[in-house]
Design an enzyme around this catalytic site. Structure first.
Site, short mmCIF file in Angstrom:
data_model
loop_
_atom_site.label_atom_id
_atom_site.label_comp_id
_atom_site.label_asym_id
_atom_site.label_seq_id
_atom_site.Cartn_x
_atom_site.Cartn_y
_atom_site.Cartn_z
N CYS A 1 0.84 -1.21 0.00
CA CYS A 1 0.00 0.00 0.00
C CYS A 1 0.87 1.26 0.00
O CYS A 1 1.48 1.60 1.02
CB CYS A 1 -0.93 -0.04 1.22
SG CYS A 1 -1.81 1.51 1.53
N CYS B 1 -0.15 3.95 2.50
CA CYS B 1 0.27 3.58 3.85
C CYS B 1 1.70 4.05 4.12
O CYS B 1 2.02 4.51 5.23
CB CYS B 1 0.20 2.07 4.04
SG CYS B 1 -1.45 1.35 3.91
#
Length: 307
Positions: free
Chosen positions: A59, A62
């Site tokens: 991700c 993230c």
């Protein structure tokens, strides 16, 4: 809502004091797995708020968010614990928490889910979100956004532009940073670059209120008379002269004087330019934003005048 223990599937019961004291002694940034989830997240939150950051290695958002959360955890110096959960490695916990997408950040206090947000937020918004629940340290440094705004307030548009350039590069998905960059470029005296940034926004964001505001300021600067043209208006008392003076005041950032002049022109000659004073007032409101004190005040005065 209660937090569920992933080991038992049952709601958390209150821990004894020895367990919470052990949790309180944990580091301010902790990696979470099955062995420490209950102690750090569930039991630990009975004494110290826990910010649970659910993330995944694949991700990219993230990876942008985590350094900001880690920075804030160190800055708050134990006022909350940052618990980081890799959902790929600990799918059972993620399933118990109902994680459907990442990043997913949950604030847990007293064993309860108090609030949460998904996706990546700018640091300033995360600070504001945290401040609703946790008192920030008195000596907390300014966020980059606050530093940029302070520079703009001090007339240092170059510093603000540099900060927003860095933020835009570090967080390419944050459209607001690019809009702020356009505003700083405009304040720095680079309208062409500001327009290029605005034109480069995703189509669905080009008409967002914040983008419209910067574009309105850009257009006011283009439409306002030059210093020489303004001097040529000296002594004139006609509607065109009043309008152009007001436009120059708005373009120069003297919004209150410009709004006041436009409102008076509207009272004096509503027909001028096919109701141009009122239309320009609405454009200034767009430039300032709906929540700006001047927008609120002059929108009320405009409404009172019309109705």
């Amino acid at each position: 809502m209660p937090i569920i223990d992933p080991n038992s599937g049952q709601p958390l019961t209150s821990p004894d004091s020895s367990e919470t004291n052990a949790a309180a002694s944990a580091d301010v940034i902790v990696d979470i797995d099955m062995s420490n989830f209950q102690q750090v997240v569930l039991e630990g939150s009975m004494q110290t708020p826990v910010l649970l950051d659910c993330w995944a290695p694949w991700c990219e958002p993230c990876k942008n968010l985590m350094p900001v959360l880690e920075k804030l955890a160190r800055e708050y110096n134990g006022a909350f614990i940052l618990a980081k959960l890799n959902i790929d490695e600990h799918q059972q916990i993620a399933a118990q928490l109902g994680i459907r997408s990442v990043p997913d950040v949950k604030l847990i206090m007293q064993g309860q889910l108090f609030d949460e947000f998904q996706g990546v937020l700018p640091e300033k918004q995360i600070r504001e979100w945290l401040a609703k629940y946790i008192q920030a340290p008195e000596d907390a440094p300014q966020s980059p956004e606050e530093q940029a705004q302070a520079a703009l307030d001090a007339g240092d548009a170059t510093t603000a532009r540099g900060i927003f350039e860095q933020l835009s590069q570090a967080h390419p998905d944050h459209v607001d940073y690019r809009i702020d960059l356009a505003g700083a470029l405009l304040a720095e005296g680079n309208p062409d670059r500001a327009r290029a940034v605005l034109d480069g926004l995703p189509p669905e964001d080009r008409d967002a209120p914040k983008a419209r505001g910067v574009r309105a300021r850009l257009e006011f600067g283009e439409e306002a008379p030059s210093a020489e043209a303004l001097a040529a208006l000296e002594g004139r008392d006609d509607s065109e002269a009043h309008y152009l003076r007001a436009l120059r005041q708005v373009a120069d950032g003297n919004y209150e004087a410009g709004l006041d002049a436009l409102l008076k022109l509207m009272q004096r000659d509503r027909a001028y330019g096919d109701d141009l004073a009122r239309k320009t007032l609405l454009r200034v409101f767009d430039a300032l934003g709906a929540d700006h004190p001047l927008t609120v005040t002059y929108r009320r005065r405009l409404f009172a005048m019309m109705y």
